[in-house]
Scaffold this motif. Sequence first.
Motif, PDB file in Angstrom:
ATOM      1  N   ALA A 353      40.468   5.946 120.346  1.00  0.00           N
ATOM      2  CA  ALA A 353      39.005   5.917 120.422  1.00  0.00           C
ATOM      3  C   ALA A 353      38.370   6.668 119.259  1.00  0.00           C
ATOM      4  CB  ALA A 353      38.539   6.537 121.738  1.00  0.00           C
ATOM      5  N   SER A 354      39.195   7.174 118.340  1.00  0.00           N
ATOM      6  CA  SER A 354      38.704   8.083 117.306  1.00  0.00           C
ATOM      7  C   SER A 354      38.795   7.485 115.911  1.00  0.00           C
ATOM      8  CB  SER A 354      39.504   9.389 117.336  1.00  0.00           C
ATOM      9  OG  SER A 354      39.374  10.020 118.606  1.00  0.00           O
ATOM     10  N   ALA A 355      37.818   7.838 115.085  1.00  0.00           N
ATOM     11  CA  ALA A 355      37.809   7.502 113.665  1.00  0.00           C
ATOM     12  C   ALA A 355      37.995   8.791 112.863  1.00  0.00           C
ATOM     13  CB  ALA A 355      36.502   6.820 113.281  1.00  0.00           C
ATOM     14  N   LEU A 356      38.348   8.634 111.584  1.00  0.00           N
ATOM     15  CA  LEU A 356      38.590   9.779 110.720  1.00  0.00           C
ATOM     16  C   LEU A 356      37.606   9.761 109.557  1.00  0.00           C
ATOM     17  CD1 LEU A 356      42.501   9.644 110.535  1.00  0.00           C
ATOM     18  CD2 LEU A 356      41.087  11.002 112.093  1.00  0.00           C
ATOM     19  N   LEU A 357      36.934  10.888 109.364  1.00  0.00           N
ATOM     20  CA  LEU A 357      36.021  11.054 108.237  1.00  0.00           C
ATOM     21  C   LEU A 357      36.652  12.067 107.288  1.00  0.00           C
ATOM     22  CD1 LEU A 357      33.254  10.510 106.894  1.00  0.00           C
ATOM     23  CD2 LEU A 357      32.368  12.458 108.216  1.00  0.00           C
ATOM     24  N   ARG A 358      37.037  11.610 106.098  1.00  0.00           N
ATOM     25  CA  ARG A 358      37.802  12.428 105.170  1.00  0.00           C
ATOM     26  C   ARG A 358      36.907  12.887 104.028  1.00  0.00           C
ATOM     27  NH1 ARG A 358      41.503  10.382 100.891  1.00  0.00           N
ATOM     28  NH2 ARG A 358      43.047  11.987 100.392  1.00  0.00           N
TER      29      ARG A 358
END
Length: 562
Positions: A353-358
């Motif tokens: 359910a999670s996205a990654l912001l790098r």
Amino acid sequence: MTLRIGNASGFYGDRFDALREMLTGGELDVLTGDYLAELTMLILGRDRMKDPAAGYARTFLRQLEEGLGLAHERGVKIVTNAGGLNPAGLADAVRQLADRLGIPVRVAHVEGDDLLARHPGALAAHAYLGGFGIARCLREGADVVVTGRVTDAALVTGPAAAHFGWTPDDHDRLAGAVAAGHILECGTQATGGNYAFFHKRDRAHDLRRPGFPLAELHADGSCVITKHPGTGGFVDVGTVTAQLLYETGGARYAGPDVTARLDTVRLTQDGPDRVRVEGVTGEAPPPTLKVGLNRFGGFRNEVVFVLTGLDIEAKAALVREQMADAFAKSPPAEVRWDLVRTDRPDADTEETASALLRLVVRDQDQTSVGRALSGAAIELALASYPGFHVVAPPGKGAPYGVFEAAYVPQDAVEHLAVLHDGRRVAVPAAPDTLVLDEVPEPALPEPSPPDAATRRAPLGLVAGARSGDKGGNANIGVWVETDEAWRWLAHTLTVERLRELLPETAGLRVVRHVLPNLRALNFVVEGILGAGVAAQHRFDPQAKALGEWLRSRHLDIPEVLL
């Protein structure tokens, strides 16, 4: 007479037991080890800054603890570039090891590649030498030859030239050895490792532990690529094609000994786990040598924010605004954000359910990417988007390197063979050279029938690919297995189509090279890797998976091919 050359290392950190496995698994005349890559030279440069006696691949010495006696018993010569930035130091260490083990071996080394004095400010500056220094060491009776920066293929051209008595003007023969060396250099990538069609192999071809490759070279420069009996993996036209395309550019594959014409290579299956490589045409090498320069680029840091559930875009926008405010007084020289949508709706696990912001920052000042980033990110823990957390807390900021290529005239480099008895013999530059020129695109096959029924599907159902890095550029080699598929691929996968399939190439120069004998196209994407692997410009800094991304993209494919 056949010369059997095997490889036991494709990079610094490869399978430790490979050297012993190759020495005990079957017949060999020469065993090579390739330990150097662009990034490795930077790592060794840092080692040498801490200890001037360092600068070579210490793993190789540990492998020799059990391998040197085996090689001596079996009469196998060992040739390696593990000397890195200090080949003389490694050669001395091998002699000390041999004395301690009571093994009478003659150790020679090759030097002259180190051009650091000409490039002040660099951590490492090394010319890519050819194989004739290695050949001279072997002709004079060396059992172990240690080099610094030579071309990967030189580890094969050198022993081949020594064994068969080749001279610098034996261009076709040398070109055949270059092809063999390029196939062997990355170890198990020629025996099923990292292979696009790995899932199509049956259980008899165990890919859990592929065996390392070897080449049976002949006096005319042709060879058969194979592996020791009973080892894992497999060797077929596809695995050899993939490795031939790896980290190459156009039809001309240039080196200090010869320019090999990849558009003349012919591959045929010569039996189980045997591929014949023949027909390679050679031309005089270019008048210059490539020099790899590794420089200090600055400091780098990153933090990865985890965004879970709803409102992913709004959460990303909020944290970006908050970090911009925090950086307002002293912004880092470079700030890069990437939102990776790994989330999916109504997910049954929190992770999916999670996205990654790098966030990646770079600056010449470590403080700007260290405390400034750490403080700004962590202070948001109770003051930002709902569900705030990070993959790991940011650190102090780490130094990163920049790779760039320079060129010097061949005769401006003092290529030396330092023989086992201490004599220092100059190795002359190539007597004949030829300025490189682009090869005109060959005639394409007749296109597929225009009215053929098609289906929207991933390119990878019909095409294999392998990609890699050369400095800031990446190459993507794409090949197919049948003539009918080649008719379609050659006309369909144009530069324009590649740009559509890989939008990240927008604004970059892309060059297509056609290799009909291999049923292959090779694309060079200039600048996609920024300042090279050490700069970590992309999350895939060596472009290892760029080809797999391309294979996953959908386009209209004739149903007959599917």
